[in-house]
Design a protein around this motif. Structure first.
Motif, PDB file in Angstrom:
ATOM      1  N   TYR A 266      26.578 -35.038-119.207  1.00 50.73           N
ATOM      2  CA  TYR A 266      25.536 -35.670-120.039  1.00 50.73           C
ATOM      3  C   TYR A 266      24.263 -34.824-120.029  1.00 50.73           C
ATOM      4  CZ  TYR A 266      28.524 -39.608-118.689  1.00 50.73           C
ATOM      5  OH  TYR A 266      29.588 -40.428-118.431  1.00 50.73           O
TER       6      TYR A 266
ATOM      7  N   ASP B 261      16.014 -29.916-110.957  1.00 51.74           N
ATOM      8  CA  ASP B 261      16.837 -30.304-109.808  1.00 51.74           C
ATOM      9  C   ASP B 261      17.650 -29.132-109.260  1.00 51.74           C
ATOM     10  OD1 ASP B 261      16.477 -33.367-109.747  1.00 51.74           O
ATOM     11  OD2 ASP B 261      16.878 -32.923-111.847  1.00 51.74           O
TER      12      ASP B 261
ATOM     13  N   TYR C  97      24.709 -34.314-113.393  1.00 52.62           N
ATOM     14  CA  TYR C  97      25.051 -35.056-114.622  1.00 52.62           C
ATOM     15  C   TYR C  97      25.596 -34.094-115.680  1.00 52.62           C
ATOM     16  CZ  TYR C  97      22.466 -38.528-112.083  1.00 52.62           C
ATOM     17  OH  TYR C  97      22.061 -39.395-111.098  1.00 52.62           O
TER      18      TYR C  97
ATOM     19  N   THR D 203      16.521 -36.790-119.656  1.00 47.45           N
ATOM     20  CA  THR D 203      17.687 -37.674-119.811  1.00 47.45           C
ATOM     21  C   THR D 203      17.878 -38.458-118.513  1.00 47.45           C
ATOM     22  OG1 THR D 203      18.729 -36.083-121.288  1.00 47.45           O
ATOM     23  CG2 THR D 203      20.170 -37.745-120.305  1.00 47.45           C
ATOM     24  N   TRP D 204      18.165 -39.729-118.644  1.00 43.54           N
ATOM     25  CA  TRP D 204      18.326 -40.600-117.481  1.00 43.54           C
ATOM     26  C   TRP D 204      19.613 -41.405-117.597  1.00 43.54           C
ATOM     27  CZ3 TRP D 204      16.000 -40.889-112.884  1.00 43.54           C
ATOM     28  CH2 TRP D 204      14.819 -40.148-112.715  1.00 43.54           C
ATOM     29  N   ASP D 205      20.185 -41.736-116.446  1.00 45.56           N
ATOM     30  CA  ASP D 205      21.277 -42.725-116.360  1.00 45.56           C
ATOM     31  C   ASP D 205      22.458 -42.428-117.273  1.00 45.56           C
ATOM     32  OD1 ASP D 205      19.917 -44.070-114.398  1.00 45.56           O
ATOM     33  OD2 ASP D 205      18.774 -45.242-115.848  1.00 45.56           O
ATOM     34  N   PHE D 206      23.094 -41.284-117.048  1.00 45.14           N
ATOM     35  CA  PHE D 206      24.331 -40.922-117.753  1.00 45.14           C
ATOM     36  C   PHE D 206      24.138 -40.881-119.269  1.00 45.14           C
ATOM     37  CE2 PHE D 206      25.309 -42.993-113.749  1.00 45.14           C
ATOM     38  CZ  PHE D 206      26.033 -42.007-113.113  1.00 45.14           C
ATOM     39  N   GLY D 207      23.253 -39.998-119.676  1.00 49.33           N
ATOM     40  CA  GLY D 207      23.036 -39.796-121.105  1.00 49.33           C
ATOM     41  C   GLY D 207      22.034 -40.731-121.735  1.00 49.33           C
TER      42      GLY D 207
ATOM     43  N   LEU E  14      21.118 -33.157-120.628  1.00 51.28           N
ATOM     44  CA  LEU E  14      20.087 -33.115-121.681  1.00 51.28           C
ATOM     45  C   LEU E  14      20.465 -33.909-122.938  1.00 51.28           C
ATOM     46  CD1 LEU E  14      19.214 -29.298-121.521  1.00 51.28           C
ATOM     47  CD2 LEU E  14      18.013 -31.150-120.383  1.00 51.28           C
TER      48      LEU E  14
ATOM     49  N   ASP F 139      19.719 -32.531-115.237  1.00 48.53           N
ATOM     50  CA  ASP F 139      20.336 -32.015-114.016  1.00 48.53           C
ATOM     51  C   ASP F 139      21.779 -31.627-114.350  1.00 48.53           C
ATOM     52  OD1 ASP F 139      21.735 -31.751-111.645  1.00 48.53           O
ATOM     53  OD2 ASP F 139      20.873 -33.526-110.697  1.00 48.53           O
TER      54      ASP F 139
ATOM     55  N   THR G  23       8.098 -39.561-119.345  1.00 49.86           N
ATOM     56  CA  THR G  23       8.584 -39.206-118.008  1.00 49.86           C
ATOM     57  C   THR G  23       8.778 -40.437-117.142  1.00 49.86           C
ATOM     58  OG1 THR G  23       8.116 -37.808-116.075  1.00 49.86           O
ATOM     59  CG2 THR G  23       6.228 -38.883-117.098  1.00 49.86           C
ATOM     60  N   ASP G  24       9.762 -40.375-116.245  1.00 43.91           N
ATOM     61  CA  ASP G  24       9.906 -41.417-115.215  1.00 43.91           C
ATOM     62  C   ASP G  24       9.330 -40.958-113.883  1.00 43.91           C
ATOM     63  OD1 ASP G  24      11.198 -42.994-117.046  1.00 43.91           O
ATOM     64  OD2 ASP G  24      12.993 -43.336-115.827  1.00 43.91           O
ATOM     65  N   THR G  25       9.597 -39.713-113.515  1.00 43.58           N
ATOM     66  CA  THR G  25       9.171 -39.259-112.181  1.00 43.58           C
ATOM     67  C   THR G  25       8.240 -38.046-112.220  1.00 43.58           C
ATOM     68  OG1 THR G  25      11.199 -37.929-111.907  1.00 43.58           O
ATOM     69  CG2 THR G  25      11.258 -40.171-111.073  1.00 43.58           C
ATOM     70  N   GLY G  26       7.723 -37.704-113.391  1.00 48.42           N
ATOM     71  CA  GLY G  26       6.659 -36.706-113.478  1.00 48.42           C
ATOM     72  C   GLY G  26       7.068 -35.301-113.856  1.00 48.42           C
ATOM     73  N   ASN G  27       8.366 -34.986-113.803  1.00 47.39           N
ATOM     74  CA  ASN G  27       8.766 -33.596-114.058  1.00 47.39           C
ATOM     75  C   ASN G  27       8.443 -33.139-115.483  1.00 47.39           C
ATOM     76  OD1 ASN G  27       9.778 -33.412-111.474  1.00 47.39           O
ATOM     77  ND2 ASN G  27      11.889 -33.835-112.058  1.00 47.39           N
ATOM     78  N   THR G  28       8.678 -34.002-116.442  1.00 46.53           N
ATOM     79  CA  THR G  28       8.468 -33.606-117.845  1.00 46.53           C
ATOM     80  C   THR G  28       6.978 -33.420-118.131  1.00 46.53           C
ATOM     81  OG1 THR G  28      10.482 -34.820-118.368  1.00 46.53           O
ATOM     82  CG2 THR G  28       9.100 -34.183-120.227  1.00 46.53           C
TER      83      THR G  28
HETATM   84  C1  LIG Z   1      19.641 -41.814-111.563  1.00 50.44           C
HETATM   85  C2  LIG Z   1      19.476 -40.527-112.329  1.00 50.44           C
HETATM   86  C3  LIG Z   1      20.147 -40.363-113.533  1.00 50.44           C
HETATM   87  C4  LIG Z   1      20.057 -39.154-114.254  1.00 50.44           C
HETATM   88  N1  LIG Z   1      20.801 -38.981-115.399  1.00 50.44           N
HETATM   89  C5  LIG Z   1      20.790 -37.761-116.016  1.00 50.44           C
HETATM   90  C6  LIG Z   1      21.654 -37.514-117.131  1.00 50.44           C
HETATM   91  O1  LIG Z   1      22.416 -38.363-117.591  1.00 50.44           O
HETATM   92  N2  LIG Z   1      21.598 -36.282-117.717  1.00 50.44           N
HETATM   93  C7  LIG Z   1      20.780 -35.277-117.246  1.00 50.44           C
HETATM   94  O2  LIG Z   1      20.780 -34.183-117.805  1.00 50.44           O
HETATM   95  N3  LIG Z   1      19.937 -35.508-116.190  1.00 50.44           N
HETATM   96  C8  LIG Z   1      19.930 -36.711-115.555  1.00 50.44           C
HETATM   97  N4  LIG Z   1      19.107 -36.941-114.495  1.00 50.44           N
HETATM   98  C9  LIG Z   1      18.165 -35.878-114.049  1.00 50.44           C
HETATM   99  C10 LIG Z   1      16.745 -36.092-114.609  1.00 50.44           C
HETATM  100  O3  LIG Z   1      16.718 -35.988-116.007  1.00 50.44           O
HETATM  101  C11 LIG Z   1      15.814 -35.031-114.015  1.00 50.44           C
HETATM  102  O4  LIG Z   1      15.643 -35.286-112.646  1.00 50.44           O
HETATM  103  C12 LIG Z   1      14.489 -34.896-114.716  1.00 50.44           C
HETATM  104  O5  LIG Z   1      13.805 -33.778-114.198  1.00 50.44           O
HETATM  105  C13 LIG Z   1      13.628 -36.137-114.602  1.00 50.44           C
HETATM  106  O6  LIG Z   1      12.486 -35.982-115.403  1.00 50.44           O
HETATM  107  P1  LIG Z   1      11.191 -36.905-115.267  1.00 50.44           P
HETATM  108  O7  LIG Z   1      10.648 -36.709-113.851  1.00 50.44           O
HETATM  109  O8  LIG Z   1      10.233 -36.391-116.274  1.00 50.44           O
HETATM  110  O9  LIG Z   1      11.575 -38.318-115.526  1.00 50.44           O
HETATM  111  C14 LIG Z   1      19.208 -38.132-113.773  1.00 50.44           C
HETATM  112  C15 LIG Z   1      18.517 -38.325-112.564  1.00 50.44           C
HETATM  113  C16 LIG Z   1      18.654 -39.484-111.837  1.00 50.44           C
HETATM  114  C17 LIG Z   1      17.929 -39.609-110.516  1.00 50.44           C
END
Ligand SMILES: Cc1cc2nc3c(=O)[nH]c(=O)nc-3n(C[C@H](O)[C@H](O)[C@H](O)COP(=O)(O)O)c2cc1C
Length: 182
Positions: free
Chosen positions: A104, A155, A101, A63-67, A106, A97, A15-20
């Motif tokens: 991309y 989200d 996104y 998933t973070w940053d466009f896939g 998941l 989200d 996780t980056d921000t705790g949701n997972t």
């Molecule tokens: C900068 C940014 C990039 C993201 N990129 C994606 C993405 O490419 N695909 C997706 O499905 N979600 C994307 N997300 C949504 C995150 O996956 C989502 O907020 C998730 O709940 C974060 O989980 P975490 O808190 O466990 O890290 C993105 C969110 C942010 C803020």
């Protein structure tokens, strides 16, 4: 080993921000109501021995940053690829989200699914795409009929998370039992 109550169950999350992590706790709480205890661990603290100690492993990845792949999972790519999970069962859950996104959605769950298939894990817990609105995802089947695991969107659809977790935990429990009986 005939059902989940007799299995050694693990849950790995990154996780980056705790949701997972939060969703992982909900999954553990739901399993606890069925009398099943889970060894929940951050992917940063995992090595090969974790997989030897568990029969059934749930894995959560956002998933973070466009896939992109959440970085702690990505750091473990070499270790994950070197595993042989023959005889082990794995179920995935992914966070993303779908509105922000939607091209991309998941994707990282698709990355993990590909690795798990390659290392011979028995996959359960596929989840229908009905009720989600997205353009493209590497985390679902090519015909877009199902995700490769539970799809959670904190989200856009946070109000559905508890019901989705509850439904999915029952599903994986049944699928695990059916597989072991087969
Ligand atoms: C900068 C940014 C990039 C993201 N990129 C994606 C993405 O490419 N695909 C997706 O499905 N979600 C994307 N997300 C949504 C995150 O996956 C989502 O907020 C998730 O709940 C974060 O989980 P975490 O808190 O466990 O890290 C993105 C969110 C942010 C803020």
């Amino acid at each position: 080993m005939s059902n989940l109550a007799q299995a050694r169950v693990g849950l790995i999350f990154g996780t980056d921000t705790g949701n997972t992590e939060d969703v992982g706790e909900k999954i553990c709480d739901e399993l606890a109501t069925m009398g099943i205890s889970v060894d929940m661990t951050n992917i940063t603290d995992i090595d090969e021995s974790y997989f030897e100690r568990h029969d059934f492993i749930i894995m959560g990845i956002p998933t973070w940053d466009f896939g992109g792949i959440q970085e702690d999972w990505e750091d473990q790519y070499g270790m994950l690829n070197s595993l042989d999970l023959s005889g082990k069962t794995v179920a995935l859950y992914g966070l993303g989200d779908q509105l922000g996104y939607g091209d991309y959605f998941l994707d990282a769950m698709g990355w993990l699914h590909e690795i798990m298939q390659k290392v011979n894990a028995n996959m359960i817990g596929y989840w229908p795409t009905v009720g989600y609105d997205f353009e493209a995802s590497l985390g679902c089947s090519p015909d877009k009929s199902h995700f490769f695991g539970l799809a959670i969107d904190e989200d856009q659809q946070f109000e559905q998370t508890d019901a989705r977790v509850s439904h999915w935990v029952k599903q994986i429990s049944e699928e695990y039992g059916a597989d072991q009986a087969a």
